[in-house]
Design an enzyme around this catalytic site. Structure first.
Site: not given
Ligand code: GLC
Length: 797
Positions: A349, A365-366, A482, A484, A631, A638, A705
């Site tokens: 990313r 994770r990504d 996941w 954040d 968020e 995703h 993403t």
């Molecule tokens: C972003 C981050 C990812 C995380 C997501 C949700 O896409 O790259 O690691 O899981 O946000 O918070």
């Protein structure tokens, strides 16, 4: 930009897809945002916009950034590898990229293709065609310019190629450019080239820092290495002083603001064409610079490089080709989605129009999720990346959150409840794709010393989670899962993640297979027991009545519960309850019904509802994101992919397809309006502003993403239902009932499966019969056909 233009939402006026060529073509330079492409050979990279803005870097945009791109600054989308074409008689000049000169081409279009971007422009009887790409044979951006005099009189032209060099370490440039800029130089090289040396003290890896060259295959009429000389003060790329004053000044630079500018004087008779190739490249030392330039100037080098690029992409994308009743989906699945996913795999990313490439390195994770979408195309690449990730794992099983393989910086070591678990999914997919368990025995070092087999690494991840359970029995949230932002309600370390329990469950099912394949049957029993325990918790404590709860906060209250006014329902807990196979059937259905009722919009599914303003504490809300953004109540693309998978698992093909189709970028753009959506219509964005925002539909953080990888998995493996499993290729589509059928050619274990699915019965799901080369099969799993190059498969639903 004029007001009339901003109201024109007719996307056809801006771009068209050219599917045969695997291109998207642009008709205007003044898009709402720069629409990017990534040109790369895996080592040398350039992000380039449809209007020629962009940035080149060698391996790392953190420490070896070659050109300067002014993120967020005005004017938008500067600088870039620009070409100027000047009429030597009148002095007027323009750019084939349209930007940045003021005089615009009379005719213009550009296009992004697989690993290249081209521009076609005309002005004053001169036609210019430029193709930018990074070939596999040298680490350079090749600017392949062809000029034709379409007029009736001879033309004398001055042609300039220009790129602004930055300090390679972008962050240090921001901090201490005043002195460090005097440690860089641009020198004229005897082979008619400019060489930029980044000699700044205290670099992380000075011995690996390359020299940068700017050269061409055409004799130079002039050059500049000093930006001040070429551009001049109180000017910009729009009106370079040197161009207006008659030509390059011959400047070099021993400290200051570096650039590379080359001048070529060209006379073209009527009908005459001339090609000029420019090379912006890197090489380890002076000798290598000479060699690379010599090589690049050889006859046929540019053509062979382009040919090789094309072949690489057709080989890669040749792993899959589908024909569907929906052309928007077909294009995405065959071309742009795997292309985007590959770029995520390369860049994590790190750097995009939205991300400055300064601190994110490789996210564990990504990248673990990105691997899922490369496995079907290139298992070696995927396995290398899996091992790279596992090298970031500690003996106790936890992993580094981000790390910096190119930069050599210290990793970010925050411990998250989910990071380490993701890799088991990639390992299982690799096993299913290849059918070969040998890689599970490969040794990989632990980050804190010693080594273990791939399987032992994966087992350590489970052991770590098992050692980090909270008082209710769910995995502790730790820094976050996941999502954040969840640390805000779990700072005291007592919070538990119900979603991580579901992720763990998903992983445990894979681990049972992996343990058996790796020769550790003793682990399978333990994994099965863990799964059962978590499953019970999810269906009891985790159930809120109409949906699954998301987490338990430090204070013991539930997150994602009807008892609160905000953030009542979270998407991930509903989708993964089904993906993990944990949800009791009625609860799984009810939870996804709640998603449809409470989270779905016409532009995708929101991540939470209602958005947060004061929850759980007005003085310390869970997130600072404004309502409907990022968020907080945005459509997080995703997470939408998992809703598609869950609906497929529930057999609701119409709903799954609605969720899939509404987020196809060009479809979402048309619905939102081009000037609202703004981002590229050919790649996924991370998120769209949600309905609680006054900018509902604004797409954000495109290109990089996890949406790319998971959309690919969701649509190919769950909607189209062509999914590698351990004993073969499983065929289990879940499609809209009104589809009459579709076809897929898929490469699998060395054989091309030419699959045609018919749906005369108008169902969403349920395979009635499968024949392979006319032979009726039992069940719906096609075996591997070692030694065979193709097999014809007929599927009836
Ligand atoms: C972003 C981050 C990812 C995380 C997501 C949700 O896409 O790259 O690691 O899981 O946000 O918070």
């Amino acid at each position: 930009m004029n007001a009339e233009l901003t109201r024109n939402n007719d996307s056809k006026a801006y771009y068209t897809f050219r599917d045969e060529e695997k291109e998207v073509e642009f008709k205007r330079h003044d898009m709402p945002t720069p629409w990017m492409n990534y040109l790369s050979n895996g080592t040398f990279h350039t992000m380039l916009s449809h209007a020629g803005g962009g940035v080149a870097f060698y391996k790392s945009p953190q420490i070896w950034r070659i050109t300067r791109y002014r993120f967020f600054h005005l004017p938008m989308d500067r600088s870039g590898p620009y070409i100027y074409v000047q009429d030597a008689k009148t002095g007027s000049y323009w750019c084939p990229t349209s930007e940045p000169a003021l005089d615009k081409p009379e005719e213009w279009k550009s296009a992004h293709g697989m690993g290249y971007t081209r521009f076609e422009a005309k002005r004053g009887g001169i036609a210019a065609r430029t193709v930018y790409f990074v070939g596999p044979h040298e680490n350079s951006l090749i600017w392949n310019l062809n000029l034709t005099n379409e007029g009736t009189e001879a033309k004398e032209l001055k042609v300039y190629a220009y790129a602004e060099f930055g300090m390679m370490e972008f962050m240090r440039e921001l901090q201490w450019q005043c002195y460090n800029k005097h440690q860089v130089s641009v020198q004229y090289h005897e082979g008619e080239a400019l060489v930029y040396r980044y000699g700044v003290e205290n670099q992380p890896k000075p011995e690996e820092t390359p020299l940068v060259y700017l050269a061409a295959d055409t004799p130079l009429a002039g050059y500049d290495g000093d930006r001040e000389e070429f551009i001049g003060s109180y000017r910009s790329e729009t009106n370079p002083a040197a161009i207006e004053n008659g030509g390059c000044t011959g400047s070099t630079l021993l400290g200051g603001d570096p650039c590379g500018a080359l001048q070529f004087n060209v006379t073209l008779q009527p009908g005459e064409s001339r090609t000029i190739n420019v090379f912006l490249g890197t090489a380890t030392d002076e000798t290598e610079v000479s060699r690379a330039i010599f090589h690049s100037r050889e006859a046929g080098f540019v053509e062979a490089s382009f040919q090789a690029l094309k072949e690489n992409w057709s080989g890669y994308l040749g792993a899959w080709e589908s024909r569907l009743p929906d052309q928007d989906a077909e294009r995405m699945i065959n071309i742009w989605n795997p292309y985007q996913a590959h770029r995520n795999f390369l860049f994590s990313r790190n750097i995009s129009f939205y991300a400055t490439g300064t601190f994110r390195g490789v996210g564990y994770r990504d990248t673990a999720q990105d691997i899922l979408s490369v496995v079907p195309f290139d298992t070696e690449l995927a396995l290398d990346k899996l091992k790279l990730l596992l090298g970031q794992q500690y003996r106790d099983g936890h992993v580094n959150h981000y790390f910096f393989p190119n930069e050599g910086w210290e990793p970010v070591t925050s411990i998250h409840s989910d990071d380490h678990l993701w890799t088991a999914l990639s390992a299982w997919d690799l096993l299913a794709e290849t059918g070969d368990a040998a890689f599970l025995q490969a040794k990989v070092p632990y980050y804190d010393g010693g080594e273990g087999t791939v399987y032992e690494h994966l087992r350590a991840a489970i052991d770590f989670t098992a050692s980090q359970l909270g008082s209710r029995g769910f995995p502790l949230m730790l820094r976050s899962d996941w999502n954040d932002q969840l640390f805000r309600v779990c700072r005291e370390g007592k919070g538990e993640s119900i979603w991580t329990s579901m992720q763990l469950g998903t992983v445990l099912l894979r681990m049972i297979d992996l343990a058996a394949a790796a020769g550790h049957p003793e682990d399978t029993v333990r994994y099965g027991a863990m799964y059962e325990l978590q499953r019970e918790l999810v269906n009891s404590i985790g159930w809120d009545g109409r949906w699954f709860r998301r987490a338990i906060m430090d204070d013991g209250r539930f997150l994602g519960s009807d008892e609160h006014d905000e953030a009542k329902i979270w998407l991930n807990a509903q989708t993964w309850a089904t993906i993990s196979g944990m949800a009791d059937v009625d609860k799984g259905l009810q939870a996804m019904d709640s998603v449809r009722e409470m989270l779905d919009t016409e532009l995708g599914i929101k991540k939470i509802h209602p958005s947060i303003t004061t929850f759980p504490d007005p003085a310390d809300p869970l997130t600072n994101y404004n309502k409907g953004t990022g968020e907080n109540g945005a459509v997080f693309c995703h997470a939408n992919t998992w809703a598609i998978i869950a609906e497929c698992l529930l057999g609701r093909g119409d709903l799954a397809y609605k969720y899939y189709r509404q987020l196809l970028p060009n479809v979402a753009m048309d619905k939102a309006g081009l000037w609202r959506y703004k981002a590229e219509p050919y790649v996924y964005a991370s998120n769209l502003f949600g309905p609680e925002s006054d900018k509902f539909g604004l797409a954000n953080v495109s290109w990089l993403t996890g949406t790319a990888a998971w959309m690919y998995v969701a649509v190919t493996q769950y909607i189209l239902g062509v999914k590698p499993v351990l004993n073969g290729l499983s065929i289990d589509p879940c499609i809209p009932a009104d589809w009459e059928g579709f076809t897929v050619k898929r490469r699998f274990r060395g054989c091309v499966y030419d699959i045609s699915v018919t749906n005369a019965n108008k169902v969403c799901k349920g395979v009635k019969s499968i024949t392979a080369d006319g032979v009726l099969l039992e069940g719906n799993i096609l075996p591997a056909y070692p030694g065979r190059s193709s097999v014809k498969v007929e599927v009836v639903l």
